[in-house]
Design a protein around this motif. Structure first.
Motif, PDB file in Angstrom:
ATOM      1  N   GLN A  20      34.438 -39.930  41.509  1.00 52.96           N
ATOM      2  CA  GLN A  20      35.854 -40.189  41.787  1.00 52.96           C
ATOM      3  C   GLN A  20      36.087 -41.680  41.902  1.00 52.96           C
ATOM      4  O   GLN A  20      35.471 -42.348  42.735  1.00 52.96           O
ATOM      5  CB  GLN A  20      36.286 -39.507  43.098  1.00 52.96           C
ATOM      6  N   ASP A  21      36.986 -42.170  41.082  1.00 53.04           N
ATOM      7  CA  ASP A  21      37.378 -43.583  41.145  1.00 53.04           C
ATOM      8  C   ASP A  21      38.588 -43.697  42.071  1.00 53.04           C
ATOM      9  O   ASP A  21      39.522 -42.917  41.959  1.00 53.04           O
ATOM     10  CB  ASP A  21      37.735 -44.062  39.727  1.00 53.04           C
ATOM     11  N   THR A  22      38.566 -44.674  42.985  1.00 51.87           N
ATOM     12  CA  THR A  22      39.709 -44.817  43.904  1.00 51.87           C
ATOM     13  C   THR A  22      40.498 -46.109  43.694  1.00 51.87           C
ATOM     14  O   THR A  22      41.522 -46.299  44.318  1.00 51.87           O
ATOM     15  CB  THR A  22      39.262 -44.785  45.385  1.00 51.87           C
ATOM     16  N   ASN A  23      39.987 -47.021  42.843  1.00 54.91           N
ATOM     17  CA  ASN A  23      40.736 -48.287  42.683  1.00 54.91           C
ATOM     18  C   ASN A  23      41.128 -48.579  41.235  1.00 54.91           C
ATOM     19  O   ASN A  23      41.476 -49.703  40.896  1.00 54.91           O
ATOM     20  CB  ASN A  23      39.932 -49.465  43.261  1.00 54.91           C
ATOM     21  N   GLY A  24      41.047 -47.554  40.398  1.00 53.97           N
ATOM     22  CA  GLY A  24      41.591 -47.685  39.052  1.00 53.97           C
ATOM     23  C   GLY A  24      40.772 -48.526  38.082  1.00 53.97           C
ATOM     24  O   GLY A  24      41.248 -48.847  37.002  1.00 53.97           O
ATOM     25  N   ASP A  25      39.521 -48.855  38.446  1.00 47.15           N
ATOM     26  CA  ASP A  25      38.715 -49.641  37.495  1.00 47.15           C
ATOM     27  C   ASP A  25      37.909 -48.739  36.542  1.00 47.15           C
ATOM     28  O   ASP A  25      37.112 -49.230  35.748  1.00 47.15           O
ATOM     29  CB  ASP A  25      37.783 -50.633  38.229  1.00 47.15           C
ATOM     30  N   GLY A  26      38.117 -47.438  36.658  1.00 47.03           N
ATOM     31  CA  GLY A  26      37.458 -46.517  35.726  1.00 47.03           C
ATOM     32  C   GLY A  26      36.044 -46.140  36.126  1.00 47.03           C
ATOM     33  O   GLY A  26      35.355 -45.422  35.406  1.00 47.03           O
ATOM     34  N   ILE A  27      35.622 -46.648  37.295  1.00 49.42           N
ATOM     35  CA  ILE A  27      34.258 -46.402  37.772  1.00 49.42           C
ATOM     36  C   ILE A  27      34.325 -45.699  39.126  1.00 49.42           C
ATOM     37  O   ILE A  27      34.996 -46.182  40.058  1.00 49.42           O
ATOM     38  CB  ILE A  27      33.503 -47.750  37.901  1.00 49.42           C
ATOM     39  N   GLY A  28      33.654 -44.592  39.235  1.00 40.20           N
ATOM     40  CA  GLY A  28      33.621 -43.865  40.502  1.00 40.20           C
ATOM     41  C   GLY A  28      33.013 -44.744  41.586  1.00 40.20           C
ATOM     42  O   GLY A  28      32.241 -45.657  41.298  1.00 40.20           O
ATOM     43  N   ASP A  29      33.373 -44.471  42.834  1.00 34.19           N
ATOM     44  CA  ASP A  29      32.914 -45.354  43.915  1.00 34.19           C
ATOM     45  C   ASP A  29      32.643 -44.573  45.199  1.00 34.19           C
ATOM     46  O   ASP A  29      32.926 -43.372  45.289  1.00 34.19           O
ATOM     47  CB  ASP A  29      33.934 -46.476  44.127  1.00 34.19           C
ATOM     48  N   ILE A  30      32.112 -45.298  46.208  1.00 25.42           N
ATOM     49  CA  ILE A  30      31.747 -44.639  47.464  1.00 25.42           C
ATOM     50  C   ILE A  30      32.985 -44.096  48.200  1.00 25.42           C
ATOM     51  O   ILE A  30      32.953 -42.953  48.668  1.00 25.42           O
ATOM     52  CB  ILE A  30      30.903 -45.573  48.357  1.00 25.42           C
ATOM     53  N   PRO A  73      29.108 -54.126  44.168  1.00 30.63           N
ATOM     54  CA  PRO A  73      30.565 -54.153  44.394  1.00 30.63           C
ATOM     55  C   PRO A  73      31.326 -53.125  43.556  1.00 30.63           C
ATOM     56  O   PRO A  73      32.389 -52.672  43.947  1.00 30.63           O
ATOM     57  CB  PRO A  73      30.962 -55.572  43.997  1.00 30.63           C
ATOM     58  N   MET A  74      30.767 -52.742  42.416  1.00 31.14           N
ATOM     59  CA  MET A  74      31.508 -51.753  41.617  1.00 31.14           C
ATOM     60  C   MET A  74      31.590 -50.406  42.362  1.00 31.14           C
ATOM     61  O   MET A  74      32.481 -49.604  42.113  1.00 31.14           O
ATOM     62  CB  MET A  74      30.876 -51.604  40.229  1.00 31.14           C
ATOM     63  N   PHE A  75      30.657 -50.173  43.312  1.00 31.59           N
ATOM     64  CA  PHE A  75      30.676 -48.913  44.077  1.00 31.59           C
ATOM     65  C   PHE A  75      31.329 -49.071  45.447  1.00 31.59           C
ATOM     66  O   PHE A  75      31.620 -48.072  46.100  1.00 31.59           O
ATOM     67  CB  PHE A  75      29.257 -48.379  44.272  1.00 31.59           C
TER      68      PHE A  75
HETATM   69 CA    CA Z   1      36.214 -47.702  41.248  1.00 35.00          CA
END
Ligand code: CA
Ligand code: GLC
Length: 558
Positions: A20-30, A73-75
């Protein structure tokens, strides 16, 4: 056998980049993982393995770590990670991090220092060598293709890598390196982790001194699985690691162990084993060829069943395997193990019940609980996975056309399970508001959480029912601790077994054939109230249980 906190747990694997991505960068995160902890709790998850989130240049999607003490940082941030551990704890979920210590990244500080002076202190953290008489120290093939030796630019030194050239192997023979690793593990365990999933651990022991083994392809190299057969003495490292880390924190550890030697299972996961558990990979190995993916043969249902029963027997009286049908390195289980005619919800539930009720710690890989399927890629450019690229090249090298090569890649690619999680039917399956780092499987319109949430007959709710059954105190003695006894073992297309407890027995009977089967269960008395779970209406005929095509039935006996 002593009872442990983790023995009755159900585990779940998150591939964070795709959850699940929460900040719209296309990468799922913590934060995306935290957002869905309630969803996982509802599924009855007690152990949550998060694939690597440490700082990494991502040559192998985080399995190349440049700093073990920092979150990429990407996560997210370390605060996010700490919050995740805390929020999970509130829901009785323990977090496992991924421990990747056979190798690190070539961008790790240790390796940079080592390259400056291969004969210095940090040089001894790795394996460096020079050619002798024009020859490298050994002819082993790295898992992602080509020699295990890579030249340090501008020098006549070479370093060793079992995997990608950006993943130099750490030298476990060096006690200073080992102490660094244990220090780092304990630093994490002190944060309240439940434990670790341990990556590629069998590779830490090399058969030294380096030497050639017979070549198995025209490249003159020898496969690592063959090489490892000659490596002895790994127990010294693993026992030390257990005593200096896991044991202190009573943590759960699950090893990615592909090829322990005959008779070694007890050492790895017995009462005083190196690990709490190791994955049962017997069915994933079945039919695989050292030549490469193109020469593999996917297992039939009967081969699958044979693998499961063989492992159950092997582990009995020793410990608990961790059971899987897929992970981030394998194709989707429903696309791989189910015969063509069974690739629908009913068949998916059949496979789910069969593996989930075996003895062990069942692991669910993200999306498996929805019945997520393999992806189809039309060209290799669309594929991210490094191993797919190497295998594609191998297909071409042996003379296949690009179309034929893509067929092979589509069957085995690790990107099959790495596509974004399918939450709903909005754009990008609700995974991101941006552009997903890997394309979403177009079938998300049909297969997603939102659609399955309130559908009583969905694959998701079937998994929930299986999970509830396993966690029901009434059946724990049987489903957690009871032994597995194969039933109708010789019957093709039928996979059935008893779980035998002290007070109660349970039978799981499934039919992988597209035809009706009648089976007799001698010990069954009360018929109607004995059904615990099924993926279809349960019927009997003259005392025989009718197994419709792709039906699975779970019954309690006595
Ligand atoms: Ca993200
Ligand atoms: C393990 C991981 C895999 C990775 C490899 C190297 O097999 O599961 O994803 O590529 O180790 O770290």
């Amino acid at each position: 056998m002593e009872k442990k906190w983790w023995q009755g747990k159900i585990a779940y694997q998150i591939y964070p980049k795709s959850f699940q991505d929460t900040n719209g960068d296309g990468i799922g995160d913590i934060p995306g993982v935290i957002q869905h902890l309630d969803y996982l709790q509802k599924l009855g998850i007690g152990i949550l393995w998060i694939s690597p989130v440490y700082i990494s240049p991502c040559a192998d999607q985080g399995y190349d770590i440049a700093d073990y003490y920092q979150i990429d940082p990407m996560f997210g941030t370390m605060e996010d990670m700490e919050l995740l551990i805390k929020e999970a704890e509130k829901r009785d979920i323990k977090i496992l991090m991924d421990l990747v210590v056979n190798h690190c990244s070539d961008e790790h500080e240790w390796f940079k220092k080592a390259c400056e002076n291969p004969e210095g202190e940090y040089g001894k953290y790795f394996y460096f060598a020079k050619k002798e008489n024009g020859k490298l120290p050994c002819n082993w093939r790295s898992y992602f293709g080509g020699s295990v030796w890579e030249q340090v630019p501008g020098t006549d030194w070479y370093y060793f890598h079992s995997f990608h050239k950006k993943q130099p192997d750490l030298n476990w023979e060096n006690p200073l390196l080992r102490e660094e690793i244990y220090k780092m593990m304990n630093w994490w365990l002190k944060k309240g982790l439940g434990g670790f999933r341990i990556d590629a651990i069998i590779n830490i022991k090399k058969p030294l001194p380096f030497q050639d083994y017979p070549a198995d392809r025209s490249d003159g190299l020898c496969d690592m699985s063959e090489v490892l057969k000659h490596a002895y003495g790994i127990g010294e490292f693993l026992g030390e690691m257990r005593d200096k880390t896991f044991r202190i924190y009573d943590s759960f550890s699950v090893g990615e162990v592909f090829n322990e030697k005959e008779g070694e299972l007890k050492d790895f996961m017995g009462e005083n084993g190196y690990f709490s558990s190791i994955f049962d990979f017997s069915q994933t190995i079945e039919g695989k060829s050292p030549k490469g993916w193109y020469a593999n043969e996917a297992p039939s249902v009967d081969a699958y069943k044979k693998c499961c029963f063989h492992s159950q027997k092997k582990a009995e009286g020793i410990g608990f395997y961790s059971t899987v049908i897929e992970n981030h390195d394998e194709p989707r289980g429903v696309s791989y193990y189910l015969p063509e005619a069974a690739r629908h919800d009913k068949g998916k539930k059949l496979l789910a019940a069969e593996y989930f009720l075996l003895k062990g710690i069942p692991f669910i890989y993200q999306g498996q609980e929805l019945g997520m399927e393999n992806m189809t890629y039309s060209s290799i450019e669309e594929v991210d996975d490094v191993s797919s690229k190497a295998e594609y090249a191998e297909c071409i090298r042996v003379g296949m056309s690009p179309e034929e090569a893509m067929k092979v890649v589509n069957q085995y690619s690790r990107d099959n399970t790495r596509t974004p999680f399918q939450w709903n039917s909005t754009e990008n399956a609700g995974f991101t508001t941006g552009i997903p780092w890997l394309r979403v499987n177009p079938n998300y319109i049909e297969i997603n959480v939102e659609k399955q949430e309130n559908d009583k007959e969905s694959v998701l709710n079937f998994y929930r029912a299986l999970s509830e059954l396993r966690r029901n105190p009434q059946f724990q003695d049987t489903l957690i601790y009871g032994r597995t006894e194969p039933f109708l073992e010789k019957e093709p297309g039928i996979m059935a077994y008893f779980r035998r407890g002290l007070l109660q027995d349970i039978v799981v009977a499934g039919n992988f054939l597209d035809e009706v089967k009648y089976i007799e269960i001698p010990e069954l008395e009360k018929k109607s109230d004995s059904v615990l779970i099924s993926n279809d209406y349960v019927e009997w005929k003259e005392g025989q249980l009718i197994l419709k095509p792709f039906q699975v039935v779970v019954l309690s006996l006595s």
